[in-house]
Write a protein that holds these residues in place. Structure first.
Motif, PDB file in Angstrom:
ATOM      1  N   HIS A 101       4.335 -12.202 -16.059  1.00  0.00           N
ATOM      2  CA  HIS A 101       3.907 -11.382 -14.371  1.00  0.00           C
ATOM      3  C   HIS A 101       3.547 -12.312 -14.023  1.00  0.00           C
ATOM      4  O   HIS A 101       2.977 -12.435 -12.442  1.00  0.00           O
ATOM      5  N   VAL A 102       3.726 -14.405 -13.940  1.00  0.00           N
ATOM      6  CA  VAL A 102       3.033 -15.127 -12.952  1.00  0.00           C
ATOM      7  C   VAL A 102       3.638 -14.891 -11.702  1.00  0.00           C
ATOM      8  O   VAL A 102       2.985 -15.170 -11.059  1.00  0.00           O
ATOM      9  N   GLY A 103       4.983 -14.481 -11.869  1.00  0.00           N
ATOM     10  CA  GLY A 103       5.770 -14.467 -10.673  1.00  0.00           C
ATOM     11  C   GLY A 103       5.520 -13.225  -9.803  1.00  0.00           C
ATOM     12  O   GLY A 103       6.389 -13.073  -8.593  1.00  0.00           O
ATOM     13  N   MET A 104       4.526 -11.721 -10.286  1.00  0.00           N
ATOM     14  CA  MET A 104       4.605 -11.297  -9.392  1.00  0.00           C
ATOM     15  C   MET A 104       3.597 -10.850  -8.389  1.00  0.00           C
ATOM     16  O   MET A 104       4.834  -9.817  -7.080  1.00  0.00           O
ATOM     17  N   ARG A 105       3.581 -11.718  -7.849  1.00  0.00           N
ATOM     18  CA  ARG A 105       2.620 -12.082  -6.701  1.00  0.00           C
ATOM     19  C   ARG A 105       4.306 -12.264  -5.319  1.00  0.00           C
ATOM     20  O   ARG A 105       4.019 -11.796  -4.146  1.00  0.00           O
ATOM     21  N   ASP A 106       5.249 -12.796  -5.945  1.00  0.00           N
ATOM     22  CA  ASP A 106       6.657 -13.175  -5.119  1.00  0.00           C
ATOM     23  C   ASP A 106       7.167 -11.288  -5.367  1.00  0.00           C
ATOM     24  O   ASP A 106       7.196 -11.049  -4.279  1.00  0.00           O
ATOM     25  N   LEU A 107       7.148 -11.073  -5.757  1.00  0.00           N
ATOM     26  CA  LEU A 107       8.126  -9.654  -6.206  1.00  0.00           C
ATOM     27  C   LEU A 107       6.988  -8.745  -5.236  1.00  0.00           C
ATOM     28  O   LEU A 107       7.646  -7.606  -4.454  1.00  0.00           O
ATOM     29  N   GLU A 108       5.978  -8.679  -5.102  1.00  0.00           N
ATOM     30  CA  GLU A 108       4.780  -7.777  -4.542  1.00  0.00           C
ATOM     31  C   GLU A 108       4.970  -7.415  -3.044  1.00  0.00           C
ATOM     32  O   GLU A 108       5.514  -7.001  -2.197  1.00  0.00           O
ATOM     33  N   ARG A 109       5.620  -9.096  -2.513  1.00  0.00           N
ATOM     34  CA  ARG A 109       5.615  -9.281  -1.023  1.00  0.00           C
ATOM     35  C   ARG A 109       6.944  -8.627  -1.021  1.00  0.00           C
ATOM     36  O   ARG A 109       7.245  -7.788   0.139  1.00  0.00           O
ATOM     37  N   PHE A 110       8.257  -8.993  -1.862  1.00  0.00           N
ATOM     38  CA  PHE A 110       9.564  -8.134  -1.567  1.00  0.00           C
ATOM     39  C   PHE A 110       9.135  -6.246  -1.902  1.00  0.00           C
ATOM     40  O   PHE A 110       9.927  -5.982  -1.100  1.00  0.00           O
ATOM     41  N   ILE A 111       8.676  -6.402  -2.560  1.00  0.00           N
ATOM     42  CA  ILE A 111       8.214  -4.608  -3.038  1.00  0.00           C
ATOM     43  C   ILE A 111       7.656  -3.899  -1.650  1.00  0.00           C
ATOM     44  O   ILE A 111       8.474  -3.465  -1.209  1.00  0.00           O
ATOM     45  N   GLU A 112       6.697  -4.586  -0.876  1.00  0.00           N
ATOM     46  CA  GLU A 112       6.095  -4.248   0.380  1.00  0.00           C
ATOM     47  C   GLU A 112       6.861  -4.592   1.668  1.00  0.00           C
ATOM     48  O   GLU A 112       7.062  -3.385   2.489  1.00  0.00           O
ATOM     49  N   LYS A 113       7.511  -5.257   1.857  1.00  0.00           N
ATOM     50  CA  LYS A 113       8.684  -5.511   2.932  1.00  0.00           C
ATOM     51  C   LYS A 113       9.577  -4.060   2.626  1.00  0.00           C
ATOM     52  O   LYS A 113      10.264  -3.491   3.486  1.00  0.00           O
ATOM     53  N   GLY A 114       9.895  -4.322   1.483  1.00  0.00           N
ATOM     54  CA  GLY A 114      10.380  -2.316   1.166  1.00  0.00           C
ATOM     55  C   GLY A 114      10.255  -1.581   1.579  1.00  0.00           C
ATOM     56  O   GLY A 114      11.582  -0.782   2.036  1.00  0.00           O
ATOM     57  N   VAL A 115       9.196  -1.398   1.254  1.00  0.00           N
ATOM     58  CA  VAL A 115       8.514  -0.069   1.168  1.00  0.00           C
ATOM     59  C   VAL A 115       8.276  -0.218   3.342  1.00  0.00           C
ATOM     60  O   VAL A 115       8.694   0.748   3.704  1.00  0.00           O
ATOM     61  N   HIS A 116       8.071  -0.176   3.797  1.00  0.00           N
ATOM     62  CA  HIS A 116       7.707  -0.938   5.473  1.00  0.00           C
ATOM     63  C   HIS A 116       9.080  -0.518   5.907  1.00  0.00           C
ATOM     64  O   HIS A 116       9.143  -0.059   7.367  1.00  0.00           O
TER      65      HIS A 116
END
Length: 551
Positions: free
Chosen positions: A47-62
């Motif tokens: 789970h330590v790498g999820m901050r990076d994936l959060e950014r890309f999910i957020e970019k995708g949502v917007h």
């Protein structure tokens, strides 16, 4: 949209004021509100790498035309929680996670959810919530860890090179220097443990169910592909909201059968039995325990995956991933919708080539039957589960002498002190969902048995459960459990026990008159944990054969 209930109309002026208080501009109020349930934590390698994936999910949502809101979900690392009080909490957190996702989505009237997860109980908990809510959802699993590398190209993995290495050191097979090398190389970085343990099995089954995008279940945590999948998932959830595609349209009976077959074909974790049963219940799908065994007898095992086999998750991904397994299973797979928009058969047909050294064809399987078997008998009248893909041929049928322990720690001490001998059946009881409470995993004793060189001469049975890393003749999920007065509570040292996996039998070779006398004397023990929320959990949790759900 659901979110209109908190953002439209005169009476929602206070609601809009609070939403704007978070920084949301007026221009964004017309967009779908997408919740991103993230289980990021510094405590778990997966789970330590999820901050990076959060950014890309957020970019995708917007990019897709939605507005994202992040909220946190807890995670427990089973490996770190193993062998002490912490393991009591692992399985119960599945119910907490499902309840938390449900609570936030309903309280804030979110239009859709991206569920960012990875490790053992977090993924099924989020899927339970998705099925229960039946609002548009998509799952992003953060991906497996690379294998560790040593001299001469040796590959290291978590279970083999920590739990089993510990026992090999105790037995004098390796020295302290080699043990340190194993410890330093077993987990080289972020991601879920490298083999087909519970986290990776559930990620694969999530993709098979149709709830995540292709390659999500196997793409490595460190890969650019995982970032692209995260971005695409953020985009896709907005589309799912606009088209009102919900989990129950995807997680059908056919989807669950496909997931079971893929699990069987890969020789996955036995914990998936508990999780698929629980998810199916929330999805309104009738899925009896016997289904796993019916499908196992007609679904061959096509891959030899670590820990019981040779290949790692990186090998499976390169060989074709989930789509490759679907392709190899052919007409055993049922067509079903997915969040991608393509059906399972369309996804399978999109794969041009499969590496058949990793994912074999049905005509040339690793084993003729799938990786999981369900046993019944006088010890387990409501069933027990074994990962038969990890059992050697000589131990598929075994008769031995019972050595009984009323807690995991007592059994572990006996194994490490050399008190368990060839021909024994280690019986660990009062570790079920209620008796544990929490149905602790038994990776430490099972790995110790293997590391001490007893894997072909000692069996272990329990009303607890096993890690996906477990291999050897280890039978778990025995139902009814000892705390409910199940027959496993009546076993005594010296009794003979018969394990017959080919014939799906687990029997206590003691006459009924003797058992009746023991039953008349049996009394339920005092709860092991009398305070905190686990004491409440123990009062409402059901047997393993129903998925250890709470009612």
């Amino acid at each position: 949209m659901r979110s209109d209930m908190i953002k439209k109309g005169l009476e929602r002026t206070p609601h809009r004021a609070l939403i704007k208080g978070t920084g949301v501009p007026q221009s964004e109020l017309e967009k779908p509100f997408i919740g991103v349930a993230t289980s990021f934590t510094d405590l778990i390698p997966g789970h330590v790498g999820m901050r990076d994936l959060e950014r890309f999910i957020e970019k995708g949502v917007h990019t897709g035309g939605g507005y994202s809101f992040f909220f946190g979900i807890p995670g427990v690392c089973d490996g770190i929680a193993m062998g002490h009080k912490g393991m009591h909490y692992s399985l119960p957190t599945r119910e907490l996670i499902a309840d938390m996702v449900e609570s936030i989505a309903e309280a804030h009237r979110l239009d859709g959810l991206v569920l960012l997860t990875n490790c053992d109980k977090i993924t099924p908990g989020m899927l339970m919530a998705a099925a229960r809510l039946d609002i548009p959802c998509i799952v992003v699993t953060a991906g497996p860890m690379l294998s560790g590398r040593g001299d001469g190209g040796r590959k290291y993995s978590f279970v083999t090179d920590t739990f089993e290495a510990m026992a090999r050191y105790k037995a004098g097979v390796i020295d302290a220097k080699e043990l340190q090398v194993c410890e330093d190389n077993a987990c080289p970085g972020m991601g879920s443990c490298q083999g087909l343990f519970t986290a990776n099995t559930m990620a694969i089954l999530t993709e098979t169910l149709g709830m995540s995008l292709p390659r999500c279940g196997t793409a490595l945590a460190v890969s650019a592909l995982k970032r692209r999948i995260a971005f695409a998932s953020g985009e896709k959830i907005v589309e799912l909201v606009k088209n009102n595609v919900t989990p129950r349209q995807i997680m059908t009976r056919a989807a669950f059968e496909n997931a079971i077959r893929v699990d069987l074909a890969l020789g996955g974790s036995s914990n998936t039995v508990l999780h698929l049963l629980a998810i199916a219940r929330d999805a309104g799908v009738d899925l009896p325990l016997e289904t796993f065994d019916i499908l196992a007898k007609e679904t061959p095992q096509l891959a030899s995956m670590n820990p019981a086999g040779e290949h790692f998750m990186e090998d499976l991904d390169a060989a074709g991933g989930v789509a490759g397994v679907l392709k190899q299973l052919g007409d055993k797979i049922k067509d079903n919708p997915t969040v991608l928009g393509l059906s399972t058969l369309q996804i399978a047909s999109s794969i041009a080539n499969v590496d058949e050294t990793v994912i074999r064809p049905v005509a040339n399987p690793v084993k003729k039957e799938g990786g999981i078997a369900v046993l019944f008998g006088s010890i387990a009248p409501k069933g027990a589960v074994v990962k038969q893909s990890g059992v050697s041929a000589p131990m598929m049928r075994f008769e031995g002498t019972a050595r009984c322990f009323n807690a995991e720690e007592l059994a572990m001490a006996a194994i490490m002190e050399g008190r368990i001998k060839s021909g024994d059946v280690v019986v660990i009881r009062y570790e079920g969902p209620k008796g544990g409470p929490g149905m602790r995993e038994m990776l430490a004793p099972t790995a110790a048995i293997m590391g001490m060189g007893l894997g072909d001469s000692v069996a272990l049975i329990t009303d607890g459960r096993f890690s996906g890393g477990t291999r050897g003749p280890c039978i778990g999920h025995i139902s009814p459990e000892a705390a409910d007065g199940g027959p496993i509570a009546l076993v005594e040292d010296g009794d003979r026990i018969l394990l017959d996996i080919p014939n799906r039998k687990l029997d206590l070779l003691v006459d009924e008159a003797t058992l009746s006398a023991r039953r008349a004397k049996w009394q339920a023990p005092e709860p092991k944990i009398k305070g905190g929320w686990l004491a409440r959990y123990a009062k409402v949790v059901t047997s393993a054969h129903t998925g250890a759900i709470t009612e």
